[in-house]
Design a protein around this motif. Structure first.
Motif, PDB file in Angstrom:
ATOM      1  N   SER A   1      -9.892 -17.530  -0.809  1.00 21.09           N
ATOM      2  CA  SER A   1      -8.706 -17.833  -0.003  1.00 21.09           C
ATOM      3  C   SER A   1      -7.432 -17.731  -0.838  1.00 21.09           C
ATOM      4  CB  SER A   1      -8.837 -19.231   0.597  1.00 21.09           C
ATOM      5  OG  SER A   1      -7.720 -19.540   1.385  1.00 21.09           O
ATOM      6  N   ASN A   2      -7.496 -18.219  -2.059  1.00 20.61           N
ATOM      7  CA  ASN A   2      -6.331 -18.142  -2.956  1.00 20.61           C
ATOM      8  C   ASN A   2      -5.964 -16.698  -3.261  1.00 20.61           C
ATOM      9  OD1 ASN A   2      -6.100 -20.928  -3.090  1.00 20.61           O
ATOM     10  ND2 ASN A   2      -7.291 -21.089  -4.976  1.00 20.61           N
ATOM     11  N   GLU A   3      -6.967 -15.847  -3.436  1.00 22.17           N
ATOM     12  CA  GLU A   3      -6.694 -14.429  -3.693  1.00 22.17           C
ATOM     13  C   GLU A   3      -5.992 -13.789  -2.494  1.00 22.17           C
ATOM     14  OE1 GLU A   3      -6.964 -12.604  -6.519  1.00 22.17           O
ATOM     15  OE2 GLU A   3      -7.402 -14.554  -7.403  1.00 22.17           O
ATOM     16  N   ILE A   4      -6.427 -14.133  -1.291  1.00 24.73           N
ATOM     17  CA  ILE A   4      -5.757 -13.617  -0.094  1.00 24.73           C
ATOM     18  C   ILE A   4      -4.306 -14.062  -0.076  1.00 24.73           C
ATOM     19  CG2 ILE A   4      -5.645 -13.800   2.434  1.00 24.73           C
ATOM     20  CD1 ILE A   4      -8.759 -13.948   2.368  1.00 24.73           C
ATOM     21  N   GLU A   5      -4.078 -15.320  -0.375  1.00 23.48           N
ATOM     22  CA  GLU A   5      -2.713 -15.850  -0.381  1.00 23.48           C
ATOM     23  C   GLU A   5      -1.840 -15.136  -1.413  1.00 23.48           C
ATOM     24  OE1 GLU A   5      -0.327 -20.111  -0.641  1.00 23.48           O
ATOM     25  OE2 GLU A   5      -2.491 -20.075  -0.944  1.00 23.48           O
ATOM     26  N   LYS A   6      -2.378 -14.878  -2.593  1.00 28.05           N
ATOM     27  CA  LYS A   6      -1.624 -14.160  -3.625  1.00 28.05           C
ATOM     28  C   LYS A   6      -1.223 -12.763  -3.147  1.00 28.05           C
ATOM     29  CE  LYS A   6      -4.001 -16.247  -7.542  1.00 28.05           C
ATOM     30  NZ  LYS A   6      -4.937 -15.954  -8.634  1.00 28.05           N
TER      31      LYS A   6
ATOM     32  N   ASN B   1       1.498 -12.986  -0.479  1.00 28.97           N
ATOM     33  CA  ASN B   1       2.816 -13.319  -1.044  1.00 28.97           C
ATOM     34  C   ASN B   1       3.455 -12.128  -1.737  1.00 28.97           C
ATOM     35  OD1 ASN B   1       2.764 -15.955  -0.108  1.00 28.97           O
ATOM     36  ND2 ASN B   1       1.858 -16.750  -1.982  1.00 28.97           N
ATOM     37  N   SER B   2       2.657 -11.396  -2.519  1.00 30.70           N
ATOM     38  CA  SER B   2       3.242 -10.243  -3.209  1.00 30.70           C
ATOM     39  C   SER B   2       3.544  -9.123  -2.222  1.00 30.70           C
ATOM     40  CB  SER B   2       2.325  -9.745  -4.330  1.00 30.70           C
ATOM     41  OG  SER B   2       1.147  -9.184  -3.814  1.00 30.70           O
ATOM     42  N   TRP B   3       2.720  -8.975  -1.212  1.00 27.89           N
ATOM     43  CA  TRP B   3       2.935  -7.938  -0.205  1.00 27.89           C
ATOM     44  C   TRP B   3       4.287  -8.136   0.471  1.00 27.89           C
ATOM     45  CZ3 TRP B   3      -0.443  -7.439   4.818  1.00 27.89           C
ATOM     46  CH2 TRP B   3      -0.110  -6.254   5.481  1.00 27.89           C
ATOM     47  N   TRP B   4       4.590  -9.367   0.822  1.00 30.64           N
ATOM     48  CA  TRP B   4       5.865  -9.630   1.497  1.00 30.64           C
ATOM     49  C   TRP B   4       7.052  -9.185   0.641  1.00 30.64           C
ATOM     50  CZ3 TRP B   4       8.139  -9.582   5.712  1.00 30.64           C
ATOM     51  CH2 TRP B   4       9.370 -10.195   5.918  1.00 30.64           C
ATOM     52  N   MET B   5       6.982  -9.431  -0.657  1.00 28.68           N
ATOM     53  CA  MET B   5       8.077  -8.986  -1.543  1.00 28.68           C
ATOM     54  C   MET B   5       8.250  -7.475  -1.461  1.00 28.68           C
ATOM     55  SD  MET B   5       7.878 -11.309  -5.033  1.00 28.68           S
ATOM     56  CE  MET B   5       6.892 -10.055  -5.774  1.00 28.68           C
ATOM     57  N   TYR B   6       7.139  -6.763  -1.437  1.00 31.53           N
ATOM     58  CA  TYR B   6       7.203  -5.300  -1.420  1.00 31.53           C
ATOM     59  C   TYR B   6       7.556  -4.754  -0.043  1.00 31.53           C
ATOM     60  CZ  TYR B   6       5.534  -5.260  -6.174  1.00 31.53           C
ATOM     61  OH  TYR B   6       5.429  -5.440  -7.520  1.00 31.53           O
ATOM     62  N   ILE B   7       7.189  -5.426   1.023  1.00 32.25           N
ATOM     63  CA  ILE B   7       7.600  -4.992   2.366  1.00 32.25           C
ATOM     64  C   ILE B   7       9.114  -5.005   2.457  1.00 32.25           C
ATOM     65  CG2 ILE B   7       7.742  -5.759   4.774  1.00 32.25           C
ATOM     66  CD1 ILE B   7       4.814  -6.354   4.706  1.00 32.25           C
ATOM     67  N   ARG B   8       9.703  -6.040   1.897  1.00 32.18           N
ATOM     68  CA  ARG B   8      11.168  -6.138   1.940  1.00 32.18           C
ATOM     69  C   ARG B   8      11.811  -4.995   1.167  1.00 32.18           C
ATOM     70  NH1 ARG B   8      11.620 -12.005  -0.120  1.00 32.18           N
ATOM     71  NH2 ARG B   8      13.321 -10.997  -1.211  1.00 32.18           N
TER      72      ARG B   8
ATOM     73  N   ASP C   1       5.560   1.840   0.243  1.00 31.78           N
ATOM     74  CA  ASP C   1       4.841   2.933   0.877  1.00 31.78           C
ATOM     75  C   ASP C   1       3.673   2.393   1.705  1.00 31.78           C
ATOM     76  OD1 ASP C   1       4.206   5.948   0.909  1.00 31.78           O
ATOM     77  OD2 ASP C   1       2.308   5.021   0.256  1.00 31.78           O
ATOM     78  N   ILE C   2       3.466   2.952   2.896  1.00 32.32           N
ATOM     79  CA  ILE C   2       2.431   2.461   3.807  1.00 32.32           C
ATOM     80  C   ILE C   2       1.038   2.613   3.222  1.00 32.32           C
ATOM     81  CG2 ILE C   2       2.180   4.606   5.116  1.00 32.32           C
ATOM     82  CD1 ILE C   2       2.100   1.007   6.525  1.00 32.32           C
ATOM     83  N   ASP C   3       0.782   3.635   2.416  1.00 34.31           N
ATOM     84  CA  ASP C   3      -0.546   3.801   1.814  1.00 34.31           C
ATOM     85  C   ASP C   3      -0.852   2.662   0.840  1.00 34.31           C
ATOM     86  OD1 ASP C   3      -1.193   6.097   3.240  1.00 34.31           O
ATOM     87  OD2 ASP C   3      -0.248   7.412   1.763  1.00 34.31           O
ATOM     88  N   ILE C   4       0.146   2.210   0.123  1.00 32.91           N
ATOM     89  CA  ILE C   4      -0.051   1.063  -0.779  1.00 32.91           C
ATOM     90  C   ILE C   4      -0.299  -0.196   0.038  1.00 32.91           C
ATOM     91  CG2 ILE C   4       1.045  -0.382  -2.546  1.00 32.91           C
ATOM     92  CD1 ILE C   4       2.485   2.190  -3.518  1.00 32.91           C
ATOM     93  N   GLN C   5       0.421  -0.329   1.149  1.00 29.90           N
ATOM     94  CA  GLN C   5       0.209  -1.488   2.015  1.00 29.90           C
ATOM     95  C   GLN C   5      -1.218  -1.504   2.571  1.00 29.90           C
ATOM     96  OE1 GLN C   5       3.368  -2.534   4.813  1.00 29.90           O
ATOM     97  NE2 GLN C   5       4.696  -1.058   3.749  1.00 29.90           N
ATOM     98  N   LYS C   6      -1.717  -0.327   2.923  1.00 30.69           N
ATOM     99  CA  LYS C   6      -3.088  -0.247   3.438  1.00 30.69           C
ATOM    100  C   LYS C   6      -4.095  -0.661   2.373  1.00 30.69           C
ATOM    101  CE  LYS C   6      -2.199   3.230   6.973  1.00 30.69           C
ATOM    102  NZ  LYS C   6      -2.448   4.617   7.410  1.00 30.69           N
ATOM    103  N   LYS C   7      -3.823  -0.328   1.117  1.00 33.73           N
ATOM    104  CA  LYS C   7      -4.706  -0.761   0.028  1.00 33.73           C
ATOM    105  C   LYS C   7      -4.674  -2.277  -0.112  1.00 33.73           C
ATOM    106  CE  LYS C   7      -4.541   3.550  -2.529  1.00 33.73           C
ATOM    107  NZ  LYS C   7      -4.060   4.257  -3.698  1.00 33.73           N
ATOM    108  N   ARG C   8      -3.508  -2.863   0.073  1.00 34.07           N
ATOM    109  CA  ARG C   8      -3.404  -4.323   0.034  1.00 34.07           C
ATOM    110  C   ARG C   8      -4.250  -4.938   1.155  1.00 34.07           C
ATOM    111  NH1 ARG C   8       0.617  -5.980  -3.362  1.00 34.07           N
ATOM    112  NH2 ARG C   8       2.251  -4.460  -3.774  1.00 34.07           N
ATOM    113  N   VAL C   9      -4.158  -4.346   2.342  1.00 33.53           N
ATOM    114  CA  VAL C   9      -4.930  -4.845   3.482  1.00 33.53           C
ATOM    115  C   VAL C   9      -6.428  -4.704   3.203  1.00 33.53           C
ATOM    116  CG1 VAL C   9      -5.456  -4.437   5.926  1.00 33.53           C
ATOM    117  CG2 VAL C   9      -3.075  -4.497   5.151  1.00 33.53           C
ATOM    118  N   ASP C  10      -6.833  -3.621   2.568  1.00 31.65           N
ATOM    119  CA  ASP C  10      -8.244  -3.456   2.189  1.00 31.65           C
ATOM    120  C   ASP C  10      -8.686  -4.580   1.251  1.00 31.65           C
ATOM    121  OD1 ASP C  10      -8.568  -1.155   3.700  1.00 31.65           O
ATOM    122  OD2 ASP C  10      -8.273   0.214   1.990  1.00 31.65           O
ATOM    123  N   ARG C  11      -7.823  -4.941   0.306  1.00 30.04           N
ATOM    124  CA  ARG C  11      -8.146  -6.027  -0.629  1.00 30.04           C
ATOM    125  C   ARG C  11      -8.232  -7.365   0.105  1.00 30.04           C
ATOM    126  NH1 ARG C  11      -3.711  -5.887  -4.660  1.00 30.04           N
ATOM    127  NH2 ARG C  11      -4.674  -7.779  -5.458  1.00 30.04           N
ATOM    128  N   ILE C  12      -7.311  -7.594   1.037  1.00 31.37           N
ATOM    129  CA  ILE C  12      -7.352  -8.826   1.831  1.00 31.37           C
ATOM    130  C   ILE C  12      -8.648  -8.888   2.617  1.00 31.37           C
ATOM    131  CG2 ILE C  12      -6.309 -10.028   3.808  1.00 31.37           C
ATOM    132  CD1 ILE C  12      -3.576  -8.913   2.759  1.00 31.37           C
TER     133      ILE C  12
END
Length: 107
Positions: free
Chosen positions: A52-57, A60-67, A71-82
Motif C-alpha cells: 500500500s505504501n508503494e502505491i501511495e509513493k 504522489n510522484s505521479w501527481w508531480m509529473y502530471i502537473r 508523457d502518457i507512455d511514462i504514465q502508463k508505466k506508472r499505472v502498471d506499477r500501481i
C-alpha cells in the motif's frame, strides 16, 4: 447497501483465503501460542502495508509529473506499477485473512 457484485467478490475472496489456509496448514503446523500467531499475522500485515505504501509513493510522484505534462507512455508505466502492487496487496490481504482463520483454529 452491498451490491450483488460485491457479495460475489467477497465470496471469491473467502474461497481464495480458504485455499491459502489449506496450503499453509499443509506446510506448517497450527500456531503453538498467541505469540507465534501474532508474529505471523504481523508479518503478513506489514507486507500488506508495504504494498500500500508503494502505491501511495507512486501516486504522489505521479501527481508531480502530471502537473508537468509527463508523457502518457511514462504514465502508463506508472499505472502498471500501481496495478502490480495492488495485485501483491490483494495477495497479502488474502494471507492476512487466512492467518486470522488459522489463529482461531490454533488456540
Amino acid at each position: 447497501m452491498v451490491r450483488k457484485e460485491q457479495t460475489e467478490m467477497r465470496n471469491e475472496i473467502e474461497i481464495l483465503a480458504r485455499k491459502e489456509l489449506e496450503s499453509a496448514n499443509e506446510k506448517f503446523s497450527l500456531f503453538h501460542s498467541s505469540h507465534e500467531g501474532f508474529a505471523v499475522l504481523l508479518e503478513e500485515a506489514e507486507e500488506l502495508a508495504e504494498e500500500s505504501n508503494e502505491i501511495e509513493k507512486i501516486m504522489n510522484s505521479w501527481w508531480m509529473y502530471i502537473r508537468r505534462d509527463e508523457d502518457i507512455d511514462i504514465q502508463k508505466k506508472r499505472v502498471d506499477r500501481i496495478r502490480s502492487h495492488a495485485v501483491n496487496a490483494a495477495l497479502e490481504a488474502i494471507q492476512v485473512i487466512a492467518m486470522c482463520d488459522k489463529f482461531k483454529m490454533s488456540l
